[in-house]
Design a protein around this motif. Structure first.
Motif, PDB file in Angstrom:
ATOM      1  N   VAL A  80       0.852  -1.177   0.000  1.00 15.44           N
ATOM      2  CA  VAL A  80       0.000   0.000   0.000  1.00 15.44           C
ATOM      3  C   VAL A  80       0.893   1.234   0.000  1.00 15.44           C
ATOM      4  N   ASN A  81       0.668   2.154  -0.910  1.00 13.93           N
ATOM      5  CA  ASN A  81       1.577   3.276  -1.108  1.00 13.93           C
ATOM      6  C   ASN A  81       0.883   4.601  -0.853  1.00 13.93           C
ATOM      7  N   ASP A  82       1.599   5.540  -0.299  1.00 12.73           N
ATOM      8  CA  ASP A  82       1.124   6.901  -0.050  1.00 12.73           C
ATOM      9  C   ASP A  82      -0.065   6.925   0.905  1.00 12.73           C
ATOM     10  N   ASN A  83      -1.034   7.795   0.699  1.00 17.15           N
ATOM     11  CA  ASN A  83      -1.975   8.129   1.756  1.00 17.15           C
ATOM     12  C   ASN A  83      -3.420   7.737   1.450  1.00 17.15           C
ATOM     13  N   ASN A  84      -4.156   7.457   2.528  1.00 16.88           N
ATOM     14  CA  ASN A  84      -5.616   7.279   2.460  1.00 16.88           C
ATOM     15  C   ASN A  84      -6.045   6.136   1.541  1.00 16.88           C
TER      16      ASN A  84
ATOM     17  N   VAL B 193      -1.636  -7.440  -4.574  1.00 13.75           N
ATOM     18  CA  VAL B 193      -2.257  -6.121  -4.638  1.00 13.75           C
ATOM     19  C   VAL B 193      -1.161  -5.073  -4.555  1.00 13.75           C
ATOM     20  N   ASN B 194      -1.070  -4.214  -5.534  1.00 16.24           N
ATOM     21  CA  ASN B 194      -0.080  -3.147  -5.546  1.00 16.24           C
ATOM     22  C   ASN B 194      -0.779  -1.833  -5.843  1.00 16.24           C
ATOM     23  N   LEU B 195      -0.664  -0.881  -4.937  1.00 14.84           N
ATOM     24  CA  LEU B 195      -1.283   0.427  -5.124  1.00 14.84           C
ATOM     25  C   LEU B 195      -0.202   1.489  -5.173  1.00 14.84           C
ATOM     26  N   SER B 196      -0.332   2.402  -6.110  1.00 14.41           N
ATOM     27  CA  SER B 196       0.605   3.514  -6.233  1.00 14.41           C
ATOM     28  C   SER B 196      -0.174   4.811  -6.145  1.00 14.41           C
ATOM     29  N   GLY B 197       0.249   5.710  -5.262  1.00 17.33           N
ATOM     30  CA  GLY B 197      -0.504   6.925  -5.043  1.00 17.33           C
ATOM     31  C   GLY B 197      -1.473   6.750  -3.894  1.00 17.33           C
ATOM     32  N   GLY B 198      -2.425   7.648  -3.767  1.00 16.97           N
ATOM     33  CA  GLY B 198      -3.361   7.603  -2.657  1.00 16.97           C
ATOM     34  C   GLY B 198      -4.801   7.469  -3.090  1.00 16.97           C
ATOM     35  N   ASN B 199      -5.682   7.342  -2.082  1.00 16.85           N
ATOM     36  CA  ASN B 199      -7.136   7.320  -2.304  1.00 16.85           C
ATOM     37  C   ASN B 199      -7.589   6.156  -3.173  1.00 16.85           C
TER      38      ASN B 199
ATOM     39  N   SER C 106      -2.946   2.635 -10.024  1.00 14.06           N
ATOM     40  CA  SER C 106      -2.099   3.811  -9.862  1.00 14.06           C
ATOM     41  C   SER C 106      -2.840   5.049 -10.338  1.00 14.06           C
ATOM     42  N   GLY C 107      -2.245   6.207 -10.128  1.00 13.49           N
ATOM     43  CA  GLY C 107      -2.853   7.443 -10.595  1.00 13.49           C
ATOM     44  C   GLY C 107      -3.834   8.021  -9.590  1.00 13.49           C
ATOM     45  N   GLN C 108      -4.931   8.537 -10.123  1.00 15.71           N
ATOM     46  CA  GLN C 108      -5.933   9.207  -9.299  1.00 15.71           C
ATOM     47  C   GLN C 108      -6.787   8.196  -8.526  1.00 15.71           C
ATOM     48  N   ALA C 109      -7.727   8.730  -7.748  1.00 14.13           N
ATOM     49  CA  ALA C 109      -8.578   7.898  -6.896  1.00 14.13           C
ATOM     50  C   ALA C 109      -9.304   6.829  -7.705  1.00 14.13           C
TER      51      ALA C 109
ATOM     52  N   CYS D 164      -5.434   5.462 -13.378  1.00  9.38           N
ATOM     53  CA  CYS D 164      -6.506   6.446 -13.501  1.00  9.38           C
ATOM     54  C   CYS D 164      -5.911   7.841 -13.730  1.00  9.38           C
ATOM     55  N   ALA D 165      -6.246   8.436 -14.864  1.00  9.10           N
ATOM     56  CA  ALA D 165      -5.725   9.764 -15.220  1.00  9.10           C
ATOM     57  C   ALA D 165      -6.801  10.833 -15.174  1.00  9.10           C
TER      58      ALA D 165
END
Length: 216
Positions: free
Chosen positions: A136-140, A157-163, A183-186, A207-208
């Motif tokens: 889990v990467n970054d915040n929220n 499961v790999n997440l890049s960025g937050g939300n 990755s990318g936006q929420a 998500c862009a």
């Protein structure tokens, strides 16, 4: 509704009685149901643990930051491992692994970096190997993962960025496999794999769209 292969069809009230399948959701957003090869780094670590001479339960925790909450419970007769690392602050993690005399493995390798991430993983084994490799990467970010029943379930499961929000359930007697990279936006993803026939799902989604993308 049903998946026609080239789109979604609507079952009218006139032919519902003769339609055996009412709703098969189509794969969304670049996802694939094709079989895939597990990450060799993950499987190597898992095999190294399972083949150890000592068959006891093993938990390793390293925390950096402030106000992190961690609850880990392990119950089982053989194998079980956790390996947990967190970096930022105000992260909440809850890991539960259960097993019985037939349990072989139950393995979690979790790394959380960032702040205010919530992660819940439960593996309640009735036999069969379970494995979950979650980063889990970054915040929220919110990750909920449940693996249960007799199948040899596998998840990456790999997440890049937050939300990001990911909710995965793998159950049943089949050896279900999932590989999720967001990755990318929420963005959010909900996945259920169950039953006695093996199911695969893999997706790499970036998500862009400002403000986030539609749920998967």
């Amino acid at each position: 509704y049903w998946d026609t292969g080239s789109g979604i069809g609507l079952v009218s009230s006139a032919n519902i009685a003769t339609t055996s399948t009412y709703w098969i959701p189509p794969l969304c957003c670049g996802g694939s149901s094709s079989a895939f090869t597990p990450n060799s780094v993950n499987t190597t670590k898992l095999n190294a643990f399972v083949t150890r001479t000592t068959a006891d339960s093993k938990v390793s925790i390293e925390q950096i930051g402030n106000s992190n909450q961690t609850v880990i419970e392990q119950t089982g007769s053989k194998n079980n491992s956790v390996n947990y690392y967190v970096n930022g602050s105000s992260n909440t993690t809850n890991i539960t692994q259960n097993g019985n005399a037939n349990t072989q493995a139950n393995y979690i390798d979790l790394s959380v970096v960032g702040n205010s991430n919530s992660t819940i993983i439960s593996q309640n084994s009735t036999g069969g190997s379970k494995s979950a490799f979650v980063k889990v990467n970054d915040n929220n970010n919110i990750v909920k993962l449940q693996q249960t029943d007799s199948g040899n379930h596998y998840a990456e499961v790999n997440l890049s960025g937050g939300n990001k929000t990911v909710d995965i359930t793998q159950s049943g007697s089949a050896n279900h496999m999932a590989s999720i990279t967001l990755s990318g936006q929420a963005q959010s993803l909900t996945l259920q794999q169950t039953g006695s026939s093996q199911q695969f799902y893999s997706i790499t989604s970036n998500c862009a769209t400002s403000g986030g993308c539609s749920p998967i």
